[in-house]
Enzyme design. Structure first.
Site, PDB file in Angstrom:
ATOM      1  CB  ALA A 104      12.202  10.027   1.285  1.00 19.36           C
ATOM      2  N   GLY A 105      13.772   7.466   2.413  1.00 20.34           N
ATOM      3  CA  GLY A 105      13.910   6.018   2.411  1.00 20.34           C
ATOM      4  C   GLY A 105      14.096   5.482   3.809  1.00 20.34           C
ATOM      5  CB  THR A 110      34.943  12.484  14.069  1.00 19.29           C
ATOM      6  OG1 THR A 110      35.157  12.470  12.652  1.00 19.29           O
ATOM      7  CG2 THR A 110      33.768  13.392  14.393  1.00 19.29           C
ATOM      8  CG  LEU A 170      16.603  17.230   0.106  1.00 20.28           C
ATOM      9  CD1 LEU A 170      15.946  18.356  -0.702  1.00 20.28           C
ATOM     10  CD2 LEU A 170      15.989  17.181   1.503  1.00 20.28           C
ATOM     11  CE  LYS A 177      33.664  13.619   9.963  1.00 22.15           C
ATOM     12  NZ  LYS A 177      33.456  13.175   8.573  1.00 22.15           N
ATOM     13  CD  GLU A 179      36.801  11.606   8.189  1.00 27.04           C
ATOM     14  OE1 GLU A 179      36.504  11.638   6.981  1.00 27.04           O
ATOM     15  OE2 GLU A 179      36.046  11.171   9.069  1.00 27.04           O
ATOM     16  CE  LYS A 236      31.987   7.976  14.936  1.00 26.49           C
ATOM     17  NZ  LYS A 236      33.138   8.830  15.335  1.00 26.49           N
ATOM     18  CB  CYS A 272      30.439   9.079   9.937  1.00 29.14           C
ATOM     19  SG  CYS A 272      32.129   8.587   9.530  1.00 29.14           S
TER      20      CYS A 272
END
Length: 438
Positions: A257-258, A121, A255, A209, A148, A268, A265
């Site tokens: 929540a937490g 990436t 979706l 990506k 990927e 960053k 990935c």
């Protein structure tokens, strides 16, 4: 087809083993001799369901070998670059050191007609720069970009049976046709299964990506922003997500929540995307991603605040059982893990943190020796003043509240993933607190 894979970390090891499983002859290259020795012995250096079996099978067949010597790529016609692009220290930008080194190393060994394929990436514009470098090398090799879309915990399936394939190919029509044909030979099995294929330019392949990750991160932070509203209005964010998720334009996935997202990935990648947009003078176009990141980081502190409140403001010396360390279930990856962050913050406040995880204890112990770990759930829960669930492993999702209640000192639990049934836990005498749930 003979293939080389440069970089045998999470992405590269899975890709190499999967390509060998599909019948290709594959050599994996990495500078880490210890890692290469384990892979060559058919051992996975990290936890990923299905990978150990795939490695053993591929190595035993002779189709998969590993080496620390770049010269061993000789004879391969397709060379996948699958090295890491971590966040640059002191910056939001991506560190391209390993990508640059991989391509430079390959140029000493590739021959005319070889195809170098980027899977890492990278910021948009990277492929164009590398393509120019390859052209100037006079090797006669070409470049394609093939992003990927792996999910940790499902990486083998996502490689062998991807939900889509994207090829970023050269501008020159002849070179583009050759690159497409070579990649389609690599992915013949997936294409025969009618996997959707998009053939495009370098920039679009790079953006696919990072924009996908940015969108997923935005969706997670959106529902967590709604959780912040729910917490002061009495609304139930889980029912809210169920309701809006029924809209086919939105969907229910991501979706939840937490405590928010983590891993190697999403965090960053959205930061690198923001940094690159600013570099090309379009920072305002993705400025919202800074708030996406901020919301995500706030959820970690929210769990800590709830823990402090649950302990009556007296954290020092209190035993806190932390369930989960990996950033997500079915992984031992603790990179930017919300669970680790919460555990470390609580330890910093003076709590006696005892943490458990089915796979991530050893990785966590190496980086955070200040924490206490156990692989025995009874030991972790025993006498606990507070339980905090932060990684939704099935072992914790299906925990019996009566059984757990007989072990702890105080029946108080913070559900950092909103994955438990509040009614069942409250009926068992627990003080239950979710994020954005009454």
């Amino acid at each position: 087809m003979r293939i080389s894979v440069i970089g045998c970390g999470y992405l590269g090891a899975v890709h190499a083993a999967s390509m060998a499983e599909l019948g290709h002859e594959v050599v994996g290259i990495d500078v880490d001799a210890a890692k290469i020795a384990r892979l060559a012995a058919g051992e996975a250096p990290f936890f990923e369901p299905g990978l150990p079996e795939l490695l053993r099978s591929a190595v035993a067949s002779g189709r998969l070998t590993f080496s620390t010597d770049m010269a061993d790529v000789a004879g391969a016609s397709v060379h996948f670059v699958a090295v890491g692009t971590p966040q640059l220290k002191g910056s939001y930008s991506a560190d391209l050191t390993y990508v640059n080194a991989a391509v430079e190393g390959l140029l000493e060994h590739v021959t005319a007609g070889d195809l170098i394929v980027g899977k890492s990436t990278v910021p948009v514009g990277t492929a164009e720069r590398l393509a120019a470098q390859i052209d100037e090398s006079g090797t006669g090799a070409m470049l394609a970009w093939n992003p990927e879309f792996l999910r940790e915990g499902f990486a083998v399936k996502d490689t062998i049976s991807p939900d889509r394939l994207v090829y970023g190919v050269p501008v020159d029509a002849e070179a583009a046709a050759t690159a497409e044909a070579m990649l389609s030979e690599v992915y013949a099995t997936a294409l025969e299964a009618e996997t959707p294929l998009i053939v495009t330019d370098y920039a679009t392949a790079e953006l696919v990506k990072v924009s996908a990750n940015a969108f997923l991160a935005t969706k997670i932070s959106f529902i967590n922003a709604m959780a912040e509203i729910a917490e002061v209005t009495g609304a139930d964010v889980t029912q809210l997500a169920d309701a809006i998720g029924l809209d086919v334009r939105i969907g229910r996935r991501f979706l939840g929540a937490g405590v928010g997202f983590g891993g190697g990935c999403l965090p960053k990648d959205i930061r690198a995307f923001t940094a690159r947009a600013e570099e090309i003078g379009r920072g305002e176009s993705v400025a919202f991603l800074k708030e996406v990141d901020a919301i995500n980081l706030r959820r970690r502190q929210r769990v800590v605040d709830l823990a402090v409140d649950a302990l009556g403001g007296e954290v020092l010396g209190k035993k806190v059982a932390v369930l989960g360390l990996a950033f997500k279930p079915f992984s031992d990856d603790i990179r930017d893990s919300p669970a680790i962050d919460v555990a470390v913050r609580l330890r910093g406040l003076g709590a006696d943190v005892v943490a458990i995880d089915p796979e991530a204890i050893e990785n966590s112990r190496r980086l955070h020796p200040q924490l206490e770990f156990s692989d025995d759930l009874e030991t972790v829960l025993g006498g606990a003043d507070l339980v905090v669930l932060v990684t939704e492993w099935n072992e914790y999702r299906h925990l019996d509240p009566e059984w757990a209640g007989a072990l702890v000192g105080t029946r108080t639990i913070i559900d950092g993933r909103n994955c438990l049934d509040p009614k069942a836990w409250r009926a068992a005498g627990w003080t239950y607190k979710g994020l954005g749930r009454p």
